[in-house]
Design an enzyme around this catalytic site. Structure first.
Site, mmCIF file in Angstrom:
data_model
loop_
_atom_site.group_PDB
_atom_site.id
_atom_site.type_symbol
_atom_site.label_atom_id
_atom_site.label_comp_id
_atom_site.label_asym_id
_atom_site.label_seq_id
_atom_site.Cartn_x
_atom_site.Cartn_y
_atom_site.Cartn_z
ATOM 1 N N ASN A 1 74.976 43.165 15.417
ATOM 2 C CA ASN A 1 73.990 43.947 16.164
ATOM 3 C C ASN A 1 74.407 45.403 16.382
ATOM 4 O O ASN A 1 73.755 46.125 17.117
ATOM 5 C CB ASN A 1 73.671 43.280 17.497
ATOM 6 N N CYS A 2 75.462 45.853 15.729
ATOM 7 C CA CYS A 2 75.947 47.228 15.873
ATOM 8 C C CYS A 2 75.127 48.162 14.965
ATOM 9 O O CYS A 2 75.046 47.939 13.758
ATOM 10 C CB CYS A 2 77.424 47.301 15.485
ATOM 11 N N ASP A 3 74.517 49.182 15.546
ATOM 12 C CA ASP A 3 73.693 50.115 14.774
ATOM 13 C C ASP A 3 74.493 50.825 13.687
ATOM 14 O O ASP A 3 74.001 51.017 12.570
ATOM 15 C CB ASP A 3 73.048 51.158 15.688
ATOM 16 N N LEU B 1 80.087 44.197 13.838
ATOM 17 C CA LEU B 1 79.252 43.298 14.625
ATOM 18 C C LEU B 1 77.831 43.341 14.061
ATOM 19 O O LEU B 1 77.341 44.420 13.717
ATOM 20 C CB LEU B 1 79.233 43.721 16.096
ATOM 21 N N LYS C 1 75.015 48.507 10.827
ATOM 22 C CA LYS C 1 73.762 48.365 10.072
ATOM 23 C C LYS C 1 73.564 49.563 9.145
ATOM 24 O O LYS C 1 73.167 49.404 7.993
ATOM 25 C CB LYS C 1 72.576 48.229 11.024
#
Length: 118
Positions: free
Chosen positions: A9-11, A7, A14
């Site tokens: 926005n998944c840390d 995803l 990233k």
């Protein structure tokens, strides 16, 4: 080429992307929500990780908010339906390399070993 599924926005996704960039590993990022995996792909992934139970992140908020009946799929068809409806339940990142090898999650040491960097 390596494909990183997750995803945007998944840390953890990233962190995995930054690691791949830092070590010069070419990859394509695919967001589960924008490009939901096909039922056949879900079945293939489940087979490679030890079943649908292993494919799902059961500590996620999404999983905990599901009705009890949805948290106990009784067939492959029900698992595939659940994961197509809620792709964010798939453990992430999910990494697939050209040789078909698949791994889930991110750790610096795990990626070093997986990509022979270090």
């Amino acid at each position: 080429m390596t494909t990183l599924y997750g995803l945007k926005n998944c840390d953890t996704c990233k962190k995995a992307s930054k690691w791949l960039d830092r070590f010069g590993v070419a990859y394509t990022f695919v967001d589960y929500r924008e490009h939901k995996p096909s039922p056949e792909t879900l079945l293939e992934w489940a087979g490679k990780v030890g079943g649908f139970e292993a494919l799902v992140n059961k500590s996620s908020t999404t999983w905990r908010q599901l009705p009890d009946a949805r948290r106990a799929p009784g067939s492959e068809a029900e698992w595939k339906l659940l994961l197509r409806e809620y792709p964010q339940l798939i453990r992430r990142p999910l990494v697939v390399t050209d040789d078909g090898a698949l791994s889930q999650g991110f750790s610096d040491n795990g990626f070093k070993q997986r990509f022979g960097v270090g």
